[in-house]
Design a protein around this motif. Structure first.
Motif, PDB file in Angstrom:
ATOM      1  N   LYS A 146       0.891  -1.253  -0.050  1.00 54.46           N
ATOM      2  CA  LYS A 146       0.040   0.176   0.008  1.00 54.46           C
ATOM      3  C   LYS A 146       0.672   1.122  -0.068  1.00 54.46           C
ATOM      4  O   LYS A 146       2.181   1.267   0.528  1.00 54.46           O
ATOM      5  CB  LYS A 146      -0.910  -0.146   1.163  1.00 54.46           C
ATOM      6  CG  LYS A 146      -0.025   0.156   2.615  1.00 54.46           C
ATOM      7  CD  LYS A 146       0.148   1.328   3.163  1.00 54.46           C
ATOM      8  CE  LYS A 146       0.943   1.143   4.569  1.00 54.46           C
ATOM      9  NZ  LYS A 146       1.711   2.521   5.093  1.00 54.46           N
ATOM     10  N   ASN A 148       0.507   5.368   1.259  1.00 53.76           N
ATOM     11  CA  ASN A 148      -0.393   6.474   1.854  1.00 53.76           C
ATOM     12  C   ASN A 148       0.011   7.644   1.138  1.00 53.76           C
ATOM     13  O   ASN A 148       0.771   8.307   0.847  1.00 53.76           O
ATOM     14  CB  ASN A 148       0.302   6.737   3.228  1.00 53.76           C
ATOM     15  CG  ASN A 148       0.010   5.653   4.195  1.00 53.76           C
ATOM     16  OD1 ASN A 148       1.016   5.007   4.547  1.00 53.76           O
ATOM     17  ND2 ASN A 148      -0.893   5.367   4.963  1.00 53.76           N
ATOM     18  N   TYR A 184      -1.367   5.553  20.914  1.00 57.88           N
ATOM     19  CA  TYR A 184      -1.529   5.740  19.474  1.00 57.88           C
ATOM     20  C   TYR A 184      -1.972   6.810  18.961  1.00 57.88           C
ATOM     21  O   TYR A 184      -2.530   7.801  19.770  1.00 57.88           O
ATOM     22  CB  TYR A 184      -2.586   4.461  19.052  1.00 57.88           C
ATOM     23  CG  TYR A 184      -2.010   3.393  18.678  1.00 57.88           C
ATOM     24  CD1 TYR A 184      -1.916   2.905  17.455  1.00 57.88           C
ATOM     25  CD2 TYR A 184      -1.347   2.290  19.717  1.00 57.88           C
ATOM     26  CE1 TYR A 184      -1.349   1.673  17.022  1.00 57.88           C
ATOM     27  CE2 TYR A 184      -0.739   1.108  19.570  1.00 57.88           C
ATOM     28  CZ  TYR A 184      -0.687   0.684  18.143  1.00 57.88           C
ATOM     29  OH  TYR A 184      -0.099  -0.481  17.817  1.00 57.88           O
ATOM     30  N   HIS A 185      -1.735   7.255  17.638  1.00 54.57           N
ATOM     31  CA  HIS A 185      -1.947   8.549  17.287  1.00 54.57           C
ATOM     32  C   HIS A 185      -3.182   8.349  16.365  1.00 54.57           C
ATOM     33  O   HIS A 185      -3.601   7.605  15.450  1.00 54.57           O
ATOM     34  CB  HIS A 185      -0.759   8.942  16.252  1.00 54.57           C
ATOM     35  CG  HIS A 185       0.147   9.366  17.078  1.00 54.57           C
ATOM     36  ND1 HIS A 185       1.335   8.308  17.783  1.00 54.57           N
ATOM     37  CD2 HIS A 185       1.101  10.621  17.520  1.00 54.57           C
ATOM     38  CE1 HIS A 185       2.059   8.981  18.354  1.00 54.57           C
ATOM     39  NE2 HIS A 185       2.103  10.414  18.326  1.00 54.57           N
ATOM     40  N   PHE A 198      -5.275   5.429   1.662  1.00 55.29           N
ATOM     41  CA  PHE A 198      -4.544   4.171   1.358  1.00 55.29           C
ATOM     42  C   PHE A 198      -4.865   3.993   0.006  1.00 55.29           C
ATOM     43  O   PHE A 198      -6.081   4.195  -0.388  1.00 55.29           O
ATOM     44  CB  PHE A 198      -4.870   3.102   2.229  1.00 55.29           C
ATOM     45  CG  PHE A 198      -4.709   3.043   3.490  1.00 55.29           C
ATOM     46  CD1 PHE A 198      -3.346   2.681   3.947  1.00 55.29           C
ATOM     47  CD2 PHE A 198      -5.559   3.096   4.848  1.00 55.29           C
ATOM     48  CE1 PHE A 198      -2.932   2.709   5.313  1.00 55.29           C
ATOM     49  CE2 PHE A 198      -5.213   3.093   5.999  1.00 55.29           C
ATOM     50  CZ  PHE A 198      -3.914   2.868   6.143  1.00 55.29           C
ATOM     51  N   ALA A 242      -2.666  -1.597  12.848  1.00 54.38           N
ATOM     52  CA  ALA A 242      -3.327  -0.647  12.429  1.00 54.38           C
ATOM     53  C   ALA A 242      -3.522  -0.641  11.055  1.00 54.38           C
ATOM     54  O   ALA A 242      -4.842  -0.151  10.422  1.00 54.38           O
ATOM     55  CB  ALA A 242      -2.815   0.799  12.968  1.00 54.38           C
ATOM     56  N   ASP A 243      -2.629  -1.106  10.376  1.00 53.68           N
ATOM     57  CA  ASP A 243      -2.842  -1.007   8.747  1.00 53.68           C
ATOM     58  C   ASP A 243      -3.599  -2.322   8.132  1.00 53.68           C
ATOM     59  O   ASP A 243      -3.827  -2.486   7.134  1.00 53.68           O
ATOM     60  CB  ASP A 243      -1.562  -1.207   8.214  1.00 53.68           C
ATOM     61  CG  ASP A 243      -0.986   0.414   8.056  1.00 53.68           C
ATOM     62  OD1 ASP A 243      -1.656   1.246   8.221  1.00 53.68           O
ATOM     63  OD2 ASP A 243       0.267   0.708   7.898  1.00 53.68           O
ATOM     64  N   VAL A 295      -7.132   5.405  14.336  1.00 58.47           N
ATOM     65  CA  VAL A 295      -5.642   5.224  14.253  1.00 58.47           C
ATOM     66  C   VAL A 295      -5.344   4.423  12.854  1.00 58.47           C
ATOM     67  O   VAL A 295      -4.438   3.938  12.614  1.00 58.47           O
ATOM     68  CB  VAL A 295      -5.304   4.025  15.417  1.00 58.47           C
ATOM     69  CG1 VAL A 295      -5.325   4.743  16.784  1.00 58.47           C
ATOM     70  CG2 VAL A 295      -5.924   2.454  15.220  1.00 58.47           C
TER      71      VAL A 295
HETATM   72  C1  LIG Z   1       1.840   4.941   9.728  1.00 54.83           C
HETATM   73  C2  LIG Z   1       1.181   3.942   9.007  1.00 54.83           C
HETATM   74  O1  LIG Z   1       1.919   2.669   8.261  1.00 54.83           O
HETATM   75  C3  LIG Z   1       0.120   4.482   8.277  1.00 54.83           C
HETATM   76  O2  LIG Z   1      -0.527   3.746   7.334  1.00 54.83           O
HETATM   77  C4  LIG Z   1       0.232   3.068   9.930  1.00 54.83           C
HETATM   78  O3  LIG Z   1      -0.399   3.935  10.728  1.00 54.83           O
HETATM   79  C5  LIG Z   1       1.144   2.326  10.976  1.00 54.83           C
HETATM   80  O4  LIG Z   1       0.410   1.018  11.079  1.00 54.83           O
HETATM   81  P1  LIG Z   1       1.032  -0.209  11.554  1.00 54.83           P
HETATM   82  O5  LIG Z   1       2.433  -0.537  10.927  1.00 54.83           O
HETATM   83  O6  LIG Z   1       0.030  -1.648  11.262  1.00 54.83           O
HETATM   84  O7  LIG Z   1       1.193  -0.007  12.979  1.00 54.83           O
HETATM   85  P2  LIG Z   1       1.283  -0.857  14.301  1.00 54.83           P
HETATM   86  O8  LIG Z   1       2.064  -2.113  14.166  1.00 54.83           O
HETATM   87  O9  LIG Z   1      -0.272  -0.994  14.734  1.00 54.83           O
HETATM   88  O10 LIG Z   1       1.760  -0.016  15.257  1.00 54.83           O
HETATM   89  C6  LIG Z   1       3.200   0.071  15.345  1.00 54.83           C
HETATM   90  C7  LIG Z   1       3.824   1.435  16.415  1.00 54.83           C
HETATM   91  O11 LIG Z   1       3.421   2.678  15.730  1.00 54.83           O
HETATM   92  C8  LIG Z   1       2.656   3.582  16.489  1.00 54.83           C
HETATM   93  N1  LIG Z   1       1.299   3.846  15.851  1.00 54.83           N
HETATM   94  C9  LIG Z   1       0.929   3.368  14.938  1.00 54.83           C
HETATM   95  C10 LIG Z   1      -0.168   3.729  14.456  1.00 54.83           C
HETATM   96  C11 LIG Z   1      -0.945   4.792  14.885  1.00 54.83           C
HETATM   97  N2  LIG Z   1      -1.984   5.180  14.323  1.00 54.83           N
HETATM   98  N3  LIG Z   1      -0.315   5.476  15.899  1.00 54.83           N
HETATM   99  C12 LIG Z   1       0.818   4.960  16.303  1.00 54.83           C
HETATM  100  O12 LIG Z   1       1.330   5.748  17.200  1.00 54.83           O
HETATM  101  C13 LIG Z   1       2.605   2.858  17.882  1.00 54.83           C
HETATM  102  O13 LIG Z   1       3.553   3.330  18.691  1.00 54.83           O
HETATM  103  C14 LIG Z   1       2.768   1.468  17.601  1.00 54.83           C
HETATM  104  O14 LIG Z   1       3.491   0.755  18.596  1.00 54.83           O
END
Ligand SMILES: C[C@](O)(CO)[C@H](O)COP(=O)(O)OP(=O)(O)OC[C@H]1O[C@@H](n2ccc(N)nc2=O)[C@H](O)[C@@H]1O
Ligand SMILES: Nc1ncnc2c1ncn2[C@@H]1O[C@H](COP(=O)(O)OP(=O)(O)OP(=O)(O)O)[C@@H](O)[C@H]1O
Length: 283
Positions: free
Chosen positions: A13, A15, A28-29, A35, A137-138, A153
Motif C-alpha cells: 500500500k 499512503n 497511538y496517534h 490508502f 493498525a494497517d 488509528v
Molecule cells: C503509519 C502507518 O503505516 C500509516 O499507514 C500506520 O498507521 C502504521 O500501522 P502499523 O505498521 O500497522 O502499526 P502498528 O503495528 O499498529 O503500530 C506500530 C507502532 O506505531 C505507533 N502507531 C501506529 C499507528 C498509529 N495510528 N499510531 C501510532 O502511534 C505505535 O507506537 C505502535 O506501537
C-alpha cells in the motif's frame, strides 16, 4: 496424498497523504490518511493440514517464527474460530520490511482471508477486520481491499477512488521503525481534521516526512532525487518514497536512472487490491 495448494497475492500500500491530528492516551496517534494499493507484492502459498499445526516454512531475517505476522494471524484465527485444521505456509517475500508499504500488515490480511477461504470458516470482512486490527493498525484496509480514507488509528475506513497512476517507488536501504517515528518529540501532531469529502487537493502532505528526513539521510536523498521528476512523497513512516507518472513508460524512464545504491520498482496504483481480485476469481 498432498494437500492442494493455494497461492495468493499480498500487495503493498501507499499512503497518498498522512495527517496526524493528535495522540490518544494509549500512545497511538489519531490520523487521517488515504490508502491506495499497488499491483505489486509478496505471494503466499497455503496448504491445509489436518493436524492443527501452523507452520511457516520460509525463514525471515530477524523475525522469529512465532512473531511473524503471518503466524500470529493464523494462530489468532484458529483460536477464535475453534478450527481444528492447521496450515503449511510459504512466502515469496519481495516487499522491503520497515518500508512503510505495509508488507507485514498485508501478509497478515492475506493469511486471514486465505485461511477463511481454505478452512471454510465463513467469516465476513467485518469480523476479519476486527481481528486484523489487533495485529496492526494497517491490517483492516488490506482485509477490506478497497482504497480508503482512513481515520482513527487507521481503522475507520471510507472507500475512495483516487486516480490510479503508475508509481515509481524508491526503496532506500534503511528500515524505519514506525514506533520510533511516532515517539519522536519533534513530530507535529496538531493537523486540523479535514471535514470535507472528497479530500480537497493540496492536502497531500505526510506529517511524518520532516522527522523521517531528518533522521535518515538516505530517505532525504531519495526525496531529492525523485523530486527532480515529479512530486516526491513519503509513504507511512518510510523508508519508501514514491511519485506518480501518467504512464508506465514515463515511470520506467526515471527508474532506469537508478543506481545500485538506490533501487526501486515501478507499479500501477490500484483501488481494488489484487488479493481481492484473485479471491473474486476463485468464487
Ligand atoms: C503509519 C502507518 O503505516 C500509516 O499507514 C500506520 O498507521 C502504521 O500501522 P502499523 O505498521 O500497522 O502499526 P502498528 O503495528 O499498529 O503500530 C506500530 C507502532 O506505531 C505507533 N502507531 C501506529 C499507528 C498509529 N495510528 N499510531 C501510532 O502511534 C505505535 O507506537 C505502535 O506501537
Ligand atoms: N510477515 C512479515 N513481513 C514483514 N515484516 C514482519 C512480518 N512479520 C513481522 N514483521 C515485523 O514487522 C516489522 C514491520 O514490517 P512491515 O514490513 O509491515 O513495515 P512497514 O512496511 O513499515 O509497515 P507499515 O507501513 O505498516 O508501518 C518488520 O520490521 C518485522 O520486524
Amino acid at each position: 496424498m498432498t494437500a492442494p495448494r493455494l497461492t495468493l497475492p499480498s500487495p503493498a500500500k501507499l499512503n497518498l497523504m498522512l495527517h496526524i491530528l493528535g495522540r490518544r492516551e494509549d500512545g497511538y496517534h489519531e490520523l487521517q490518511t488515504i490508502f491506495q494499493f499497488l499491483d505489486y507484492g509478496d505471494e503466499i502459498t497455503f496448504a491445509v493440514r489436518d493436524d492443527g499445526v501452523i507452520r511457516l516454512h520460509t525463514e525471515f531475517d530477524g523475525v522469529p517464527h512465532d512473531s511473524n505476522l503471518i503466524v500470529r494471524a493464523a494462530k489468532k484465527l484458529q483460536e477464535q474460530s475453534g478450527c481444528s485444521l492447521g496450515i503449511d505456509i510459504w512466502i515469496e517475500k519481495i516487499l522491503p520490511m520497515g518500508g512503510g508499504i505495509g508488507g507485514g500488515s498485508s501478509n497478515a490480511a492475506t493469511t486471514l482471508l486465505g485461511l477463511n477461504h481454505l478452512w471454510q470458516l465463513g467469516w465476513n470482512e467485518d469480523r476479519l477486520a476486527v481481528l486484523g486490527l489487533t495485529l496492526g493498525a494497517d491490517v483492516p484496509v488490506f482485509v477490506r481491499g478497497h482504497a480508503a480514507f482512513a481515520e482513527g488509528v487507521g481503522e475507520k475506513l471510507t472507500p475512495v477512488d483516487p486516480e490510479e497512476p503508475w508509481y515509481l517507488v524508491l526503496v532506500p536501504q534503511v528500515s524505519v521503525s514506525t514506533a520510533e517515528i511516532f515517539s519522536d518529540p519533534l513530530l507535529t501532531r496538531n493537523s486540523s481534521p479535514i471535514k470535507v469529502r472528497p479530500v480537497p487537493k493540496g492536502n497531500s502532505r505526510n506529517d511524518c516526512l520532516p522527522v523521517v528526513a531528518r533522521r535518515y539521510p538516505d530517505v532525504r536523498n531519495a526525496l531529492n532525487l525523485l523530486g527532480n521528476f515529479t512530486e516526491a512523497k513519503l509513504t507511512g513512516t518510510g523508508s519508501c518514497v514514491f511519485g506518480g507518472f501518467p504512464s508506465k513508460a514515463e515511470a520506467d524512464k526515471v527508474s532506469a536512472l537508478l543506481t545500485e545504491t538506490l533501487t526501486g520498482f515501478v507499479a500501477k496504483g490500484s483501488n481494488v487490491s489484487m488479493l481481492h481480485r484473485k479471491l473474486q476469481s476463485l468464487l
